[in-house]
Design a protein around this motif. Structure first.
Motif, PDB file in Angstrom:
ATOM      1  N   LYS A  38      55.439  -8.234  19.620  1.00  0.00           N
ATOM      2  CA  LYS A  38      56.709  -7.832  20.216  1.00  0.00           C
ATOM      3  C   LYS A  38      57.551  -7.128  19.156  1.00  0.00           C
ATOM      4  O   LYS A  38      57.362  -7.359  17.952  1.00  0.00           O
ATOM      5  CB  LYS A  38      57.452  -9.045  20.769  1.00  0.00           C
ATOM      6  CG  LYS A  38      56.731  -9.739  21.920  1.00  0.00           C
ATOM      7  CD  LYS A  38      57.508 -10.962  22.388  1.00  0.00           C
ATOM      8  CE  LYS A  38      56.770 -11.689  23.501  1.00  0.00           C
ATOM      9  NZ  LYS A  38      57.505 -12.923  23.926  1.00  0.00           N
ATOM     10  N   ALA A  39      58.451  -6.287  19.611  1.00  0.00           N
ATOM     11  CA  ALA A  39      59.300  -5.553  18.670  1.00  0.00           C
ATOM     12  C   ALA A  39      60.723  -5.498  19.201  1.00  0.00           C
ATOM     13  O   ALA A  39      60.939  -5.366  20.413  1.00  0.00           O
ATOM     14  CB  ALA A  39      58.763  -4.144  18.459  1.00  0.00           C
TER      15      ALA A  39
ATOM     16  N   HIS B 171      46.195 -17.161  17.392  1.00  0.00           N
ATOM     17  CA  HIS B 171      47.153 -17.563  16.360  1.00  0.00           C
ATOM     18  C   HIS B 171      48.299 -16.555  16.352  1.00  0.00           C
ATOM     19  O   HIS B 171      48.063 -15.343  16.374  1.00  0.00           O
ATOM     20  CB  HIS B 171      46.483 -17.609  14.988  1.00  0.00           C
ATOM     21  CG  HIS B 171      47.418 -17.912  13.864  1.00  0.00           C
ATOM     22  ND1 HIS B 171      48.121 -19.091  13.767  1.00  0.00           N
ATOM     23  CD2 HIS B 171      47.788 -17.162  12.783  1.00  0.00           C
ATOM     24  CE1 HIS B 171      48.860 -19.070  12.692  1.00  0.00           C
ATOM     25  NE2 HIS B 171      48.695 -17.912  12.073  1.00  0.00           N
ATOM     26  N   ILE B 172      49.528 -17.038  16.332  1.00  0.00           N
ATOM     27  CA  ILE B 172      50.685 -16.154  16.406  1.00  0.00           C
ATOM     28  C   ILE B 172      51.456 -16.173  15.079  1.00  0.00           C
ATOM     29  O   ILE B 172      51.825 -17.235  14.572  1.00  0.00           O
ATOM     30  CB  ILE B 172      51.621 -16.564  17.557  1.00  0.00           C
ATOM     31  CG1 ILE B 172      50.867 -16.486  18.889  1.00  0.00           C
ATOM     32  CG2 ILE B 172      52.868 -15.668  17.605  1.00  0.00           C
ATOM     33  CD1 ILE B 172      51.691 -16.905  20.094  1.00  0.00           C
ATOM     34  N   ILE B 173      51.671 -14.996  14.518  1.00  0.00           N
ATOM     35  CA  ILE B 173      52.403 -14.806  13.259  1.00  0.00           C
ATOM     36  C   ILE B 173      53.841 -14.397  13.582  1.00  0.00           C
ATOM     37  O   ILE B 173      54.082 -13.639  14.529  1.00  0.00           O
ATOM     38  CB  ILE B 173      51.724 -13.716  12.403  1.00  0.00           C
ATOM     39  CG1 ILE B 173      50.262 -14.088  12.133  1.00  0.00           C
ATOM     40  CG2 ILE B 173      52.471 -13.507  11.098  1.00  0.00           C
ATOM     41  CD1 ILE B 173      49.456 -12.978  11.496  1.00  0.00           C
ATOM     42  N   ASN B 174      54.796 -14.860  12.758  1.00  0.00           N
ATOM     43  CA  ASN B 174      56.218 -14.569  13.004  1.00  0.00           C
ATOM     44  C   ASN B 174      56.610 -14.985  14.409  1.00  0.00           C
ATOM     45  O   ASN B 174      57.263 -14.237  15.138  1.00  0.00           O
ATOM     46  CB  ASN B 174      56.512 -13.067  12.816  1.00  0.00           C
ATOM     47  CG  ASN B 174      56.792 -12.707  11.385  1.00  0.00           C
ATOM     48  OD1 ASN B 174      56.588 -13.516  10.490  1.00  0.00           O
ATOM     49  ND2 ASN B 174      57.228 -11.485  11.158  1.00  0.00           N
ATOM     50  N   LYS B 175      56.236 -16.189  14.755  1.00  0.00           N
ATOM     51  CA  LYS B 175      56.484 -16.663  16.118  1.00  0.00           C
ATOM     52  C   LYS B 175      57.972 -16.792  16.381  1.00  0.00           C
ATOM     53  O   LYS B 175      58.739 -17.326  15.567  1.00  0.00           O
ATOM     54  CB  LYS B 175      55.787 -18.010  16.332  1.00  0.00           C
ATOM     55  CG  LYS B 175      55.763 -18.462  17.772  1.00  0.00           C
ATOM     56  CD  LYS B 175      54.882 -19.691  17.943  1.00  0.00           C
ATOM     57  CE  LYS B 175      54.794 -20.099  19.410  1.00  0.00           C
ATOM     58  NZ  LYS B 175      53.906 -21.281  19.603  1.00  0.00           N
TER      59      LYS B 175
ATOM     60  N   CYS C  72      57.108  -4.090   9.226  1.00  0.00           N
ATOM     61  CA  CYS C  72      58.192  -4.307  10.192  1.00  0.00           C
ATOM     62  C   CYS C  72      58.376  -5.792  10.481  1.00  0.00           C
ATOM     63  O   CYS C  72      59.496  -6.249  10.758  1.00  0.00           O
ATOM     64  CB  CYS C  72      57.914  -3.543  11.485  1.00  0.00           C
ATOM     65  SG  CYS C  72      58.018  -1.747  11.307  1.00  0.00           S
ATOM     66  N   GLY C  73      57.268  -6.551  10.395  1.00  0.00           N
ATOM     67  CA  GLY C  73      57.369  -7.996  10.564  1.00  0.00           C
ATOM     68  C   GLY C  73      58.206  -8.624   9.461  1.00  0.00           C
ATOM     69  O   GLY C  73      59.005  -9.529   9.709  1.00  0.00           O
TER      70      GLY C  73
ATOM     71  N   ASP D 117      55.890 -12.299  16.922  1.00  0.00           N
ATOM     72  CA  ASP D 117      54.860 -12.764  17.867  1.00  0.00           C
ATOM     73  C   ASP D 117      53.585 -11.922  17.739  1.00  0.00           C
ATOM     74  O   ASP D 117      52.991 -11.503  18.740  1.00  0.00           O
ATOM     75  CB  ASP D 117      55.375 -12.718  19.302  1.00  0.00           C
ATOM     76  CG  ASP D 117      56.310 -13.888  19.614  1.00  0.00           C
ATOM     77  OD1 ASP D 117      56.562 -14.712  18.710  1.00  0.00           O
ATOM     78  OD2 ASP D 117      56.800 -13.972  20.751  1.00  0.00           O
ATOM     79  N   MET D 118      53.181 -11.695  16.499  1.00  0.00           N
ATOM     80  CA  MET D 118      51.974 -10.893  16.229  1.00  0.00           C
ATOM     81  C   MET D 118      50.744 -11.776  16.419  1.00  0.00           C
ATOM     82  O   MET D 118      50.570 -12.761  15.714  1.00  0.00           O
ATOM     83  CB  MET D 118      52.047 -10.331  14.814  1.00  0.00           C
ATOM     84  CG  MET D 118      53.184  -9.333  14.651  1.00  0.00           C
ATOM     85  SD  MET D 118      54.197  -9.586  13.164  1.00  0.00           S
ATOM     86  CE  MET D 118      53.023  -9.264  11.879  1.00  0.00           C
ATOM     87  N   LYS D 119      49.927 -11.415  17.378  1.00  0.00           N
ATOM     88  CA  LYS D 119      48.798 -12.257  17.773  1.00  0.00           C
ATOM     89  C   LYS D 119      47.526 -11.849  17.037  1.00  0.00           C
ATOM     90  O   LYS D 119      47.246 -10.669  16.888  1.00  0.00           O
ATOM     91  CB  LYS D 119      48.592 -12.157  19.279  1.00  0.00           C
ATOM     92  CG  LYS D 119      49.829 -12.542  20.078  1.00  0.00           C
ATOM     93  CD  LYS D 119      49.748 -12.091  21.515  1.00  0.00           C
ATOM     94  CE  LYS D 119      51.090 -12.283  22.201  1.00  0.00           C
ATOM     95  NZ  LYS D 119      52.124 -11.332  21.716  1.00  0.00           N
ATOM     96  N   THR D 120      46.781 -12.864  16.590  1.00  0.00           N
ATOM     97  CA  THR D 120      45.508 -12.605  15.932  1.00  0.00           C
ATOM     98  C   THR D 120      44.527 -13.709  16.295  1.00  0.00           C
ATOM     99  O   THR D 120      44.905 -14.713  16.899  1.00  0.00           O
ATOM    100  CB  THR D 120      45.691 -12.485  14.408  1.00  0.00           C
ATOM    101  OG1 THR D 120      44.486 -12.024  13.812  1.00  0.00           O
ATOM    102  CG2 THR D 120      46.101 -13.816  13.800  1.00  0.00           C
ATOM    103  N   VAL D 121      43.262 -13.516  15.924  1.00  0.00           N
ATOM    104  CA  VAL D 121      42.204 -14.448  16.334  1.00  0.00           C
ATOM    105  C   VAL D 121      41.646 -15.142  15.092  1.00  0.00           C
ATOM    106  O   VAL D 121      41.280 -14.470  14.118  1.00  0.00           O
ATOM    107  CB  VAL D 121      41.077 -13.689  17.075  1.00  0.00           C
ATOM    108  CG1 VAL D 121      39.997 -14.666  17.543  1.00  0.00           C
ATOM    109  CG2 VAL D 121      41.644 -12.908  18.259  1.00  0.00           C
TER     110      VAL D 121
END
Length: 376
Positions: A106-107, A370-374, A304-305, A312-316
């Motif tokens: 999300k941004a 896994h969510i980064i900067n949730k 930008c994060g 809410d940057m999603k990764t696996v």
């Protein structure tokens, strides 16, 4: 912008937009059961000659622009063109693709607005249309419902799909793809409404004007440098649709068409790790690895994060990736089952998803992310 080149629709995909829109609206009331292989036998190529003429001119002008870059155009103008190619390209990769099409992160609105301007510079249709076509591509990869079906050959998947009317399946099945999230985004809707003004301004007028005003480049040279930049940017994106669906390895799923293509990853700012991307389209890196050297789009999103603009940057997780690779991959990354080296044509379109938010996502797929900067 050259008005005679693009016509009144202000897109290179010229005559298709309005007719396809009405056809899509009619199709939305139909069920998927109504489309079977009978459509393929009835389908006939219908060439969009205005697009053909425009693209022929664009590519001839681009070749001439390359020649002028080595013989007459000022170095500053060439550097300006390179900057805009990267700037606009990132509007496609970080914006239209990873943010809006797949919802991998999300941004906040300042970042979304800037990505919208960058995507407009790239001139590949407005965000709403770009996302619609791309979600259909992921949901029905390498089938007749895929706008740039790679099974129809390199030329078709690269540029030919823009020179023909769309296959009826693209319209019918495309009407089933959810677009409500974009319909709630004011920035996307604003761009769509004003696209006929924004495209000539940001893709052609300002890029041509800047060299003329600031370092006295001639209008003639600045125009051909701009066309070279635009053609290069388009072909960089198209390689993801063509080369990355034909040549490369399939470490994560050998049963689908997309491949891992290092050359495309470099040219397209990290979008060439395509086998992974189609298996995990909700990963904001669009790749297993976060190497910025071959995925500068990830570097932009991470930057930008850190600024608090992306979240809410999603990764696996790696263990999830390994399990999938060993189960369905071709064995080139983690090894696999006894048939892992088989590259047979076993495409399966029954379990494809376009990204985060697809109604067909399984609960375990959502839980594994896994969510980064949730966000709170």
């Amino acid at each position: 912008m050259a008005p005679n080149m693009f016509g009144s629709s202000a897109t290179l995909y010229l005559e298709t937009s309005h007719q396809e829109k009405s056809a899509t609206e009619k199709a939305s009331n139909q069920t998927l059961q109504s489309q079977k292989s009978s459509t393929q036998s009835k389908y006939k190529w219908r060439i969009v000659w205005r697009n053909v003429i425009a693209f022929v001119y664009l590519h001839l002008a681009a070749v001439y622009g390359i020649y002028l870059s080595f013989t007459a155009i000022k170095l500053q103008t060439t550097m300006w063109a390179i900057f805009l190619a990267i700037f606009g390209g990132m509007g496609i990769t970080a914006g239209a693709h990873r943010l809006w099409a797949h919802r991998t992160y999300k941004a906040k609105w300042p970042m979304r607005f800037m990505l919208m301007i960058m995507q407009t510079i790239a001139f590949q249709n407005h965000i709403y249309e770009w996302v619609r076509d791309h979600r259909v591509h992921h949901k029905f990869t390498d089938s007749d419902a895929d706008p740039h079906n790679a099974k129809r050959g390199f030329f078709f998947s690269h540029i030919g799909w823009l020179l023909l009317r769309k296959h009826p399946d693209v319209l019918r099945k495309g009407a089933t793809v959810d677009m409500t999230d974009l319909e709630r985004d004011p920035i996307v809707l604003w761009q769509k409404k004003l696209y006929i003004i924004l495209v000539p301004l940001f893709c052609f007028i300002l890029p041509v004007w800047v060299p003329c005003y600031f370092w006295n480049e001639t209008l003639y040279y600045s125009w051909y440098s701009t066309l070279f930049r635009y053609a290069f940017s388009l072909n960089g994106t198209w390689l993801v649709n063509s080369a990355a669906h034909i040549w490369g390895y399939k470490p994560y799923d050998k049963n689908i068409g997309p491949t891992e293509n290092k050359s495309v990853a470099i040219i397209a700012f990290g979008e060439g790790w395509h086998n992974y991307h189609h298996v995990f389209p909700w990963d904001y890196k669009a790749a297993e690895f976060g190497d910025y050297n071959m995925n500068i789009t990830t570097a932009l999103i991470d930057f930008c994060g850190r600024l608090g603009l992306a979240y809410d940057m999603k990764t696996v997780p790696v263990d999830v990736i390994k399990r999938r690779a060993k189960r369905t991959g071709d064995g080139t990354r983690y090894g696999g089952n006894e048939d892992s080296q088989s590259h047979g044509d076993h495409h399966n379109h029954e379990d494809m998803k376009w990204g985060w938010g697809d109604v067909d996502m399984k609960p375990e797929e959502i839980q594994e992310v896994h969510i980064i900067n949730k966000s709170d």
